[in-house]
Design a protein around this motif. Sequence first.
Motif, PDB file in Angstrom:
ATOM      1  N   ALA A   1       0.794  -1.128  -0.004  1.00  0.00           N
ATOM      2  CA  ALA A   1      -0.009   0.072   0.001  1.00  0.00           C
ATOM      3  C   ALA A   1       1.037   1.288  -0.125  1.00  0.00           C
ATOM      4  O   ALA A   1       0.335   2.292  -0.464  1.00  0.00           O
ATOM      5  N   ASP A   2       2.071   1.179   0.681  1.00  0.00           N
ATOM      6  CA  ASP A   2       2.840   2.378   0.533  1.00  0.00           C
ATOM      7  C   ASP A   2       4.124   2.467  -0.355  1.00  0.00           C
ATOM      8  O   ASP A   2       5.005   2.979  -0.184  1.00  0.00           O
ATOM      9  N   LEU A   3       3.819   1.619  -1.530  1.00  0.00           N
ATOM     10  CA  LEU A   3       4.878   1.291  -2.613  1.00  0.00           C
ATOM     11  C   LEU A   3       5.427   2.852  -3.004  1.00  0.00           C
ATOM     12  O   LEU A   3       6.791   2.844  -3.260  1.00  0.00           O
ATOM     13  N   HIS A   4       4.326   3.758  -3.264  1.00  0.00           N
ATOM     14  CA  HIS A   4       4.962   5.064  -3.784  1.00  0.00           C
ATOM     15  C   HIS A   4       5.816   5.702  -3.097  1.00  0.00           C
ATOM     16  O   HIS A   4       6.804   6.554  -3.203  1.00  0.00           O
ATOM     17  N   GLN A   5       6.039   5.653  -1.702  1.00  0.00           N
ATOM     18  CA  GLN A   5       6.624   6.046  -0.579  1.00  0.00           C
ATOM     19  C   GLN A   5       8.087   5.369  -0.459  1.00  0.00           C
ATOM     20  O   GLN A   5       8.961   5.834  -0.068  1.00  0.00           O
ATOM     21  N   ARG A   6       8.245   4.209  -1.283  1.00  0.00           N
ATOM     22  CA  ARG A   6       9.369   3.202  -1.044  1.00  0.00           C
ATOM     23  C   ARG A   6      10.360   3.240  -2.322  1.00  0.00           C
ATOM     24  O   ARG A   6      11.145   2.547  -2.437  1.00  0.00           O
ATOM     25  N   ILE A   7       9.597   4.168  -3.320  1.00  0.00           N
ATOM     26  CA  ILE A   7      10.460   4.118  -4.877  1.00  0.00           C
ATOM     27  C   ILE A   7      11.628   5.002  -4.306  1.00  0.00           C
ATOM     28  O   ILE A   7      11.230   6.228  -4.145  1.00  0.00           O
ATOM     29  N   GLY A   8      12.729   4.688  -4.765  1.00  0.00           N
ATOM     30  CA  GLY A   8      14.024   5.396  -4.311  1.00  0.00           C
ATOM     31  C   GLY A   8      14.241   6.601  -5.396  1.00  0.00           C
ATOM     32  O   GLY A   8      13.826   6.288  -6.571  1.00  0.00           O
TER      33      GLY A   8
ATOM     34  N   HIS B   1       2.017   2.493 -11.664  1.00  0.00           N
ATOM     35  CA  HIS B   1       1.846   2.102 -12.984  1.00  0.00           C
ATOM     36  C   HIS B   1       3.169   2.237 -13.681  1.00  0.00           C
ATOM     37  O   HIS B   1       3.581   1.324 -14.445  1.00  0.00           O
ATOM     38  N   LYS B   2       3.840   3.384 -13.635  1.00  0.00           N
ATOM     39  CA  LYS B   2       5.030   3.573 -14.286  1.00  0.00           C
ATOM     40  C   LYS B   2       6.264   2.509 -13.825  1.00  0.00           C
ATOM     41  O   LYS B   2       6.974   2.007 -14.805  1.00  0.00           O
ATOM     42  N   LEU B   3       6.173   2.274 -12.451  1.00  0.00           N
ATOM     43  CA  LEU B   3       7.184   1.321 -12.045  1.00  0.00           C
ATOM     44  C   LEU B   3       6.938  -0.162 -12.507  1.00  0.00           C
ATOM     45  O   LEU B   3       7.576  -0.599 -12.960  1.00  0.00           O
ATOM     46  N   VAL B   4       5.811  -0.295 -12.405  1.00  0.00           N
ATOM     47  CA  VAL B   4       5.450  -1.883 -12.663  1.00  0.00           C
ATOM     48  C   VAL B   4       5.520  -2.197 -14.236  1.00  0.00           C
ATOM     49  O   VAL B   4       6.382  -3.253 -14.484  1.00  0.00           O
ATOM     50  N   LEU B   5       5.306  -1.062 -14.970  1.00  0.00           N
ATOM     51  CA  LEU B   5       5.539  -1.514 -16.638  1.00  0.00           C
ATOM     52  C   LEU B   5       7.031  -1.422 -16.734  1.00  0.00           C
ATOM     53  O   LEU B   5       7.456  -2.020 -17.422  1.00  0.00           O
ATOM     54  N   ARG B   6       7.733  -0.599 -16.077  1.00  0.00           N
ATOM     55  CA  ARG B   6       9.183  -0.589 -16.393  1.00  0.00           C
ATOM     56  C   ARG B   6       9.914  -1.879 -16.097  1.00  0.00           C
ATOM     57  O   ARG B   6      10.658  -2.451 -16.798  1.00  0.00           O
TER      58      ARG B   6
ATOM     59  N   CYS C   1      12.478   5.324 -14.172  1.00  0.00           N
ATOM     60  CA  CYS C   1      11.132   5.179 -14.525  1.00  0.00           C
ATOM     61  C   CYS C   1      10.113   6.128 -14.876  1.00  0.00           C
ATOM     62  O   CYS C   1       8.950   6.124 -15.283  1.00  0.00           O
ATOM     63  N   GLY C   2      10.834   7.330 -14.934  1.00  0.00           N
ATOM     64  CA  GLY C   2      10.003   8.561 -15.353  1.00  0.00           C
ATOM     65  C   GLY C   2       9.006   9.225 -14.440  1.00  0.00           C
ATOM     66  O   GLY C   2       7.919   9.831 -14.785  1.00  0.00           O
ATOM     67  N   ILE C   3       9.324   9.025 -12.991  1.00  0.00           N
ATOM     68  CA  ILE C   3       8.319   9.196 -11.940  1.00  0.00           C
ATOM     69  C   ILE C   3       8.618  10.528 -11.664  1.00  0.00           C
ATOM     70  O   ILE C   3       9.704  10.960 -11.111  1.00  0.00           O
ATOM     71  N   THR C   4       7.744  11.301 -11.619  1.00  0.00           N
ATOM     72  CA  THR C   4       7.977  12.696 -11.205  1.00  0.00           C
ATOM     73  C   THR C   4       7.197  12.990  -9.701  1.00  0.00           C
ATOM     74  O   THR C   4       6.383  12.308  -9.343  1.00  0.00           O
ATOM     75  N   ASP C   5       7.605  14.235  -9.013  1.00  0.00           N
ATOM     76  CA  ASP C   5       6.734  14.566  -7.722  1.00  0.00           C
ATOM     77  C   ASP C   5       5.519  14.639  -8.001  1.00  0.00           C
ATOM     78  O   ASP C   5       4.599  14.667  -7.050  1.00  0.00           O
ATOM     79  N   GLU C   6       4.832  15.154  -8.992  1.00  0.00           N
ATOM     80  CA  GLU C   6       3.441  15.196  -9.390  1.00  0.00           C
ATOM     81  C   GLU C   6       2.574  14.233  -9.451  1.00  0.00           C
ATOM     82  O   GLU C   6       1.512  14.234  -9.506  1.00  0.00           O
ATOM     83  N   ASP C   7       3.321  13.099 -10.016  1.00  0.00           N
ATOM     84  CA  ASP C   7       2.519  11.726 -10.051  1.00  0.00           C
ATOM     85  C   ASP C   7       1.986  11.421  -8.753  1.00  0.00           C
ATOM     86  O   ASP C   7       2.454  11.249  -7.522  1.00  0.00           O
TER      87      ASP C   7
END
Length: 321
Positions: free
Chosen positions: A25-32, A52-57, A39-45
Motif C-alpha cells: 500500500a505504501d509502494l509510492h513512498q518506497r520508490i528510491g 503504474h510507471k514502476l510496474v511497467l518498467r 521510470c520517469g516518475i515525477t513529484d506530481e505523479d
Amino acid sequence: MTEENTFPFVRELNELRRGRGLDAADLHQRIGPCLREACGITDEDQPAAARHKLVLRLTELCGRLPADLRLAALAAFGLHEEAAGEFLDRRISWLASVLDRDPRTARRRIDLAFRRLDELLDAPASARDLHPLAGWYVESMKAMLSLDRDPPDLQEERRIVAEVDELDELVLSFSVPAEPGSDPVPDITADVLFGGEIVEARQVSASHAQFVMRLPSPLRLGQRHEYGIRFTPRRTSLRPYYVMTPLRRCEEFSVRVRFDRADPPSRVWRLNGVPGRVIDDGVDSGDALTVNRVGEVGLEFHELHQGLSYGLQWAFDPRED
C-alpha cells in the motif's frame, strides 16, 4: 567499493521486495531516487501513476532476463501471478519449490537477477511510440502463414503484457486486402487455439475484421498472458506479401511463410519498417530472402515502430502463354 556504489539500483530494488512487494500500500513512498528517474516518475505523479510507471518498467526489463532470473525477479516483486500477494518469505519458498532448489539458492537467484536489472536500469530508456490504444502491449509475436493450403492459413502466438488492472478482453484486428479488380469476399474467420475465446466478430469492411477475445481470467497490471489464434480468409487470391503493422507497442515479431513448392515465387524480400504505400507499389527493397528447400522463409524483427510495416513481400515471374 561497496555494492551500493557498484550496483546503485540494487538497494532500491531490495527495498521494493519487502512485504507484499509491488502490491504494498505504501509502494509510492518506497520508490528510491534512482528508480524514480529511471521510470520517469515525477513529484506530481499520484501514487497510482507512480505504481503504474514502476510496474511497467520493471515488467519490461524482467522480460529481457534469462528464464530463471526472470522468474526470480517477478517472484521477488510479487509480479508473478502464482506468487502475488504473498509476503517475501512465502514468495521465496514458492520460488525455491519451482526451481527445485533450497531457499538460500532462491535468494541468490534473486540477488543475481537484481544485479542484471541494475545494468538494464542504468542504460538509457529507449524512446516509446505513443498511441491512444492502451490496456496491453505485445511482448512477442510468432506467425506462421501457410500458402500451400486452400484457403491459406495464418496462425499467431502472442505473449502480451497488461498495462492496466482487470484486463478482461482483447480486440484483435486482421486485414486481408484483395487483389485489385477481384471480387472481395467479406468473410474472415478466427479460431482461438489456446488462451481465450472469441465472443464477438466484427466485419469492419470487405478486407478488415476485428475479433473480441475474452481471456480465461482478468489480468492485473504487468501480468503476462500467452494465446494462440488461427485466422482464415475465405478467398484463395491474396496480395503477395505478409506484414505486421503494429498499432500498439510490439517488442518482438517473427514470421515464417510456407509457399507452394510446386509454384514458388521468383523473388522474396524483407520489409523492415516501411510505410504502407511502399508495399502497395511493390518496390523490391533489395534485401533478398531465400526460400529453403521445403518452401519456407523465416525472419524476425525487434522493437517495432507503430504505424510502420514489417514482414516480407514476393513476386512471380510473368507466366508464358
